[in-house]
Each structure stands twice: as structure tokens, then as C-alpha cells.
Write a protein that holds these residues in place. Structure first.
Motif, PDB file in Angstrom:
ATOM      1  N   LEU A  10       2.635   6.741  -4.961  1.00  0.00           N
ATOM      2  CA  LEU A  10       3.864   7.460  -6.110  1.00  0.00           C
ATOM      3  C   LEU A  10       4.813   7.629  -5.213  1.00  0.00           C
ATOM      4  N   ILE A  11       5.997   7.326  -5.034  1.00  0.00           N
ATOM      5  CA  ILE A  11       6.485   7.734  -4.592  1.00  0.00           C
ATOM      6  C   ILE A  11       8.121   8.604  -6.065  1.00  0.00           C
ATOM      7  N   THR A  12       8.366   9.596  -5.288  1.00  0.00           N
ATOM      8  CA  THR A  12       9.483  10.189  -6.625  1.00  0.00           C
ATOM      9  C   THR A  12      10.727   8.779  -6.968  1.00  0.00           C
ATOM     10  N   GLU A  13      11.342   8.130  -6.513  1.00  0.00           N
ATOM     11  CA  GLU A  13      12.690   7.868  -6.402  1.00  0.00           C
ATOM     12  C   GLU A  13      12.587   6.471  -5.088  1.00  0.00           C
ATOM     13  N   LEU A  14      13.062   5.197  -5.398  1.00  0.00           N
ATOM     14  CA  LEU A  14      13.170   4.527  -4.733  1.00  0.00           C
ATOM     15  C   LEU A  14      14.994   4.087  -3.661  1.00  0.00           C
ATOM     16  N   ASN A  15      15.905   5.079  -3.980  1.00  0.00           N
ATOM     17  CA  ASN A  15      16.935   5.032  -3.468  1.00  0.00           C
ATOM     18  C   ASN A  15      16.222   5.503  -1.744  1.00  0.00           C
ATOM     19  N   ALA A  19      11.494   8.254   2.972  1.00  0.00           N
ATOM     20  CA  ALA A  19      10.362   8.307   2.962  1.00  0.00           C
ATOM     21  C   ALA A  19      10.613   6.678   2.072  1.00  0.00           C
ATOM     22  N   GLN A  20      11.704   6.772   1.613  1.00  0.00           N
ATOM     23  CA  GLN A  20      11.308   5.237   1.111  1.00  0.00           C
ATOM     24  C   GLN A  20      11.449   3.930   2.155  1.00  0.00           C
ATOM     25  N   THR A  21      12.040   4.178   2.619  1.00  0.00           N
ATOM     26  CA  THR A  21      11.720   2.850   4.566  1.00  0.00           C
ATOM     27  C   THR A  21      11.119   2.800   5.102  1.00  0.00           C
ATOM     28  N   ALA A  22       9.833   3.873   5.204  1.00  0.00           N
ATOM     29  CA  ALA A  22       8.424   4.936   5.607  1.00  0.00           C
ATOM     30  C   ALA A  22       8.064   3.843   4.982  1.00  0.00           C
ATOM     31  N   LEU A  23       7.523   3.800   3.944  1.00  0.00           N
ATOM     32  CA  LEU A  23       7.522   3.190   2.697  1.00  0.00           C
ATOM     33  C   LEU A  23       6.802   1.447   2.660  1.00  0.00           C
ATOM     34  N   LEU A  24       8.248   0.642   2.597  1.00  0.00           N
ATOM     35  CA  LEU A  24       8.283  -0.453   2.714  1.00  0.00           C
ATOM     36  C   LEU A  24       7.672  -0.561   3.887  1.00  0.00           C
ATOM     37  N   ARG A  25       8.572  -0.266   5.333  1.00  0.00           N
ATOM     38  CA  ARG A  25       7.198  -0.627   6.811  1.00  0.00           C
ATOM     39  C   ARG A  25       6.564  -0.313   6.615  1.00  0.00           C
ATOM     40  N   LEU A  26       5.856   0.404   5.791  1.00  0.00           N
ATOM     41  CA  LEU A  26       4.205   0.262   5.968  1.00  0.00           C
ATOM     42  C   LEU A  26       3.698  -0.763   5.373  1.00  0.00           C
ATOM     43  N   LEU A  27       3.960  -1.311   4.115  1.00  0.00           N
ATOM     44  CA  LEU A  27       4.006  -2.112   3.597  1.00  0.00           C
ATOM     45  C   LEU A  27       4.139  -3.774   3.807  1.00  0.00           C
ATOM     46  N   SER A  28       5.181  -4.015   4.500  1.00  0.00           N
ATOM     47  CA  SER A  28       5.074  -4.519   4.864  1.00  0.00           C
ATOM     48  C   SER A  28       4.077  -5.407   6.118  1.00  0.00           C
ATOM     49  N   SER A  29       3.324  -4.316   6.411  1.00  0.00           N
ATOM     50  CA  SER A  29       2.727  -5.376   7.397  1.00  0.00           C
ATOM     51  C   SER A  29       1.210  -4.729   7.217  1.00  0.00           C
ATOM     52  N   LEU A  30       1.008  -3.536   5.967  1.00  0.00           N
ATOM     53  CA  LEU A  30      -0.218  -3.205   5.735  1.00  0.00           C
ATOM     54  C   LEU A  30      -1.504  -4.804   5.775  1.00  0.00           C
ATOM     55  N   SER A  31      -2.735  -4.272   6.027  1.00  0.00           N
ATOM     56  CA  SER A  31      -3.192  -5.503   5.732  1.00  0.00           C
ATOM     57  C   SER A  31      -3.393  -5.734   3.922  1.00  0.00           C
ATOM     58  N   LEU A  89      -4.971   6.728  -3.994  1.00  0.00           N
ATOM     59  CA  LEU A  89      -3.964   7.158  -4.652  1.00  0.00           C
ATOM     60  C   LEU A  89      -3.410   7.722  -3.942  1.00  0.00           C
ATOM     61  N   HIS A  90      -2.095   7.167  -2.621  1.00  0.00           N
ATOM     62  CA  HIS A  90      -0.887   7.868  -1.239  1.00  0.00           C
ATOM     63  C   HIS A  90       0.354   8.473  -2.148  1.00  0.00           C
ATOM     64  N   THR A  91       0.927   9.369  -2.050  1.00  0.00           N
ATOM     65  CA  THR A  91       1.919   9.988  -3.002  1.00  0.00           C
ATOM     66  C   THR A  91       2.644  10.495  -1.840  1.00  0.00           C
ATOM     67  N   TRP A  92       4.131  10.455  -1.808  1.00  0.00           N
ATOM     68  CA  TRP A  92       4.864  10.269  -1.516  1.00  0.00           C
ATOM     69  C   TRP A  92       6.055  11.058  -1.408  1.00  0.00           C
ATOM     70  N   MET A  93       6.498  12.398  -1.039  1.00  0.00           N
ATOM     71  CA  MET A  93       7.342  13.334  -1.513  1.00  0.00           C
ATOM     72  C   MET A  93       7.083  14.088  -2.507  1.00  0.00           C
ATOM     73  N   ILE A 113      -4.337  11.117  -0.803  1.00  0.00           N
ATOM     74  CA  ILE A 113      -3.460  11.621   0.426  1.00  0.00           C
ATOM     75  C   ILE A 113      -1.992  11.491  -0.339  1.00  0.00           C
ATOM     76  N   SER A 114      -1.811  12.792   0.359  1.00  0.00           N
ATOM     77  CA  SER A 114      -0.516  13.584   0.087  1.00  0.00           C
ATOM     78  C   SER A 114       0.372  13.750   1.353  1.00  0.00           C
ATOM     79  N   SER A 115       1.941  13.532   1.514  1.00  0.00           N
ATOM     80  CA  SER A 115       2.526  13.539   2.784  1.00  0.00           C
ATOM     81  C   SER A 115       3.608  15.092   2.270  1.00  0.00           C
ATOM     82  N   GLU A 116       3.717  15.428   3.741  1.00  0.00           N
ATOM     83  CA  GLU A 116       4.956  16.213   3.671  1.00  0.00           C
ATOM     84  C   GLU A 116       5.325  15.862   5.236  1.00  0.00           C
TER      85      GLU A 116
END
Length: 382
Positions: A10-15, A19-31, A89-93, A113-116
């Protein structure tokens, strides 16, 4: 072999943003064999990052928060959690962390799991809300040691809940490239010295200080050009400031670009004059390409830039000090090359995106056991 655990991000927005870049990079390589991801955003579900996530065959759900007080978006989030029944549930922002904790608990999600990702940018009210809802989070991921220290001291996150996972760079996409080709792409000759920055044009990035610093430099360095890559609410104001300072002919505002990795290869010095940072992706990317970095010593930036080795650090909000530091590297091409090589080596050794993925998957696996969701013999620790 166990079936993949569903993870809802769950992320605030996807502009475009850190945070958005980090999420994309994680998802690109997650097993995919171990975790099945779904992404939800409060708004901007049609932005570029969202499209790139969908291209990975990962669902993206826009909860439709078109205005600040659209409470129906939270009802849709609750219904989504009940329908999808994610294990994690992994939240961002911030704006995702708070409803994620509350509604994740109400919907019976096993692991939250939350993020700071920042420090010093929130109001006292936000700190209070953050602190009150902390018991509902199993772990809080911080992007740097400085952010983790801030989260413990100011927000009150218990130490046992803090996990530091720095940002990472896909090294295959960011590596030293052809300088001549990049200069041709930019339309700038090889005789010029390019200082460049990348980021969203908002006050926290300190671009107004960079323009003032560059105005100090231009007389003594007629070969210097400043590139500003990115867009944001301050763009018009910053372009007007460049005009006012008499440097508009030597400052190029390029807006958002999809070819940043190529453009970086045409630069000689990368600069990030931010007032606050958590763990700047832009600095990591510049170092990966082999650029020396001049940056303000704020947040997690000193954990990336080794002062005097991979770049130079300066005080924030000090245009004159920034100008003097940039001048040091403008005068010394050998030092620029040496720092650039050291920066590339540091990123390769410590900040490849595969490390982020490995650390995140390990955290997921440990929490699956800790919360009793999966038996120990079904989890693959690494």
C-alpha cells in the motif's frame, strides 16, 4: 513446497518519487515462487510507475482518493484487504502507513510492515498519530541508520521493531556509459563541464540554493553548464530565479526524463543540495554511473557519500559553501575521475538492488515464523 504468501503493498500514490522507485525495483526482483504481490495506491493509479508495475503482471488497484477527506477510499481499502486476504501488508509513506495499520488490524491481516523514508518533514500531529498506531505494526523499515535513529528518538518506534534496509540500484541499468553519446543526446559539446541534479522540484530539494551557488560560479568557470532533471511545483519559480540571477542561458531545465541513466553519463559532477533526505536514489544512481557527488550532509546521504573519497559533503542551505565545494571539483578533473571510480565501487559492493530484495525477503520469512503463519520447516531462511 508452500504456496506463495500474498503481500499487499500500500503506497500513497504512484507518481515518480523515491518511495515509488524503490517499490518498483523491489517488485521487479522479488521471488514470485515465495511471494505473490498486489499493489494498492490511494490515488494516481494511472501514473508511469503504476504502468511499469502492471507491466510486471502485478495488479495495481487505485483506491480513488480524489480529495483529502474521501473516507470512502478507506472503506475500499478495508474491503480490498478482506477480499484479497494478504498474509503481509507492507505500507509505504505516511499516508499509507496510518490507514494500513488501522485497517490491516481490523481486517485481520497477520503481518503489518510500515516504512519510514524521511526525517524532520512531518508535523507534531503526524508524529503523534504515528506513535499512537505503532503497536499495530510488526516492523518498521527505515531507509538509513539516520532515519532509524530519528524514528526511535522522535517518533518513539521501539528498537526491536526497527529494520534498516537501504535503497538499492539495478546495476545493469546504471553503469558508466558513453560520454560522447550522452552529450550528443543533450546537444552539449564535450568542451563544456556539466554539473547535474535529478529530483522532484520542491522546496526540500534545495534547488534554489543550487541556482544561487551556480550564479557564484559562472564568472570563474565559463565552461560550466547546469542541468536540472525533474519536474514539480517549484519549476516555474526556479526558472524565474535563474532568469533573475542572469544564469538562464547556462541552466537547462529538462523536466521529467525516462533516459536518466544515459544522461548521467554526460555529466561531470552530480550535485544534490537537499534540506532533508532519507536515502536519496538519485545519489546512488549517480555514483553507480561513476560520477563524483557534491551533496548536503543531511539524513542518510553521508551513509552513501564518503566525504573526500566518493564526493564532497557541505552544509545545507549555504549556497556560497556549495559554490566553493563545486569549484574544487571543477578545477580538478583527476579528482573527479578518482572519486567517480570510488563511488561506483562502493555502490557495487554495498547498494545493489539484489541486497534490498534479499533483506526484504528475509524479513518477510522471519515474520511468517514469528507470527506463526508458517512453520519453520516451510520457510527458506537465507
Amino acid at each position: 513446497m508452500r504456496s506463495p504468501s500474498k503481500v499487499l503493498h500500500l503506497i500513497t500514490e504512484l507518481n515518480a518519487g523515491g518511495a515509488q522507485t524503490a517499490l518498483l525495483r523491489l517488485l521487479s526482483s522479488l521471488s514470485c515462487d515465495r511471494f505473490s504481490p498486489v499493489v494498492a495506491c490511494l490515488y494516481n493509479g494511472d501514473a508511469t510507475i503504476a504502468q511499469r508495475i502492471r507491466a510486471l503482471d502485478i495488479p495495481v488497484i487505485d483506491l480513488g482518493m480524489k480529495a483529502r477527506w474521501r473516507w470512502d477510499a478507506f472503506w475500499r481499502l478495508y474491503c480490498l484487504l478482506r477480499r484479497e486476504q494478504p498474509t503481509i501488508l507492507h505500507t509505504w509513506m505516511f499516508h499509507a502507513n496510518i490507514p494500513g495499520r488501522l485497517l490491516g488490524h481490523l481486517a485481520g491481516v497477520s503481518i503489518v510492515i510500515s516504512s519510514e523514508r524521511t526525517m524532520g518533514q512531518e508535523s507534531r500531529f503526524r508524529y503523534a498519530v504515528n506513535r499512537i498506531t505503532l503497536p499495530l505494526a510488526d516492523r518498521v523499515i527505515c531507509v538509513s541508520e539516520r532515519v532509524a535513529d530519528f524514528a526511535a528518538r522522535v517518533i518513539g518506534v521501539p528498537l526491536f521493531k526497527l529494520v534498516v534496509i537501504p535503497n538499492g540500484v539495478p546495476l545493469e541499468s546504471f553503469q558508466p556509459g558513453n560520454r560522447a553519446e550522452a552529450r550528443a543526446l543533450l546537444g552539449i559539446g564535450l568542451s563544456k563541464t556539466i554539473i547535474g541534479t535529478v529530483g522532484r522540484l520542491q522546496p526540500v530539494k534545495g534547488i534554489h540554493d543550487l541556482l544561487k551557488a551556480f550564479a557564484h560560479l559562472v564568472t570563474g568557470h565559463p565552461e560550466a553548464i547546469l542541468l536540472v532533471i525533474g519536474d514539480g511545483p517549484q519549476r516555474t519559480q526556479l526558472e524565474a530565479l535563474a532568469q533573475e540571477l542572469g544564469i538562464s542561458q547556462r541552466v537547462h531545465f529538462l523536466g521529467n526524463r525516462t533516459d536518466v541513466s544515459r544522461l548521467l553519463s554526460g555529466m561531470d559532477i552530480f550535485v544534490l543540495p537537499s534540506v532533508w533526505e532519507g536515502m536519496p536514489n538519485a545519489v546512488l544512481e549517480a555514483m553507480a554511473v561513476g560520477l563524483p557527488v557534491v551533496a548536503t550532509a543531511v539524513g542518510g546521504t553521508p551513509e552513501l557519500v564518503v566525504d573526500g573519497v566518493t564526493g564532497l559533503l557541505v552544509r545545507p542551505r549555504d549556497p556560497l559553501a556549495l559554490a566553493e565545494t563545486l569549484a574544487v571539483l571543477l578545477r580538478d578533473s583527476d579528482q573527479r575521475r578518482k572519486m567517480g571510480r570510488a563511488g561506483r565501487e562502493r555502490v557495487v559492493q554495498c547498494f545493489g538492488v539484489e541486497r534490498v530484495v534479499e533483506q526484504t525477503e528475509r524479513l518477510y520469512e522471519r515474520l511468517l515464523v514469528e507470527k506463526g503463519v508458517e512453520p519453520t520447516d516451510q520457510v527458506q531462511f537465507r
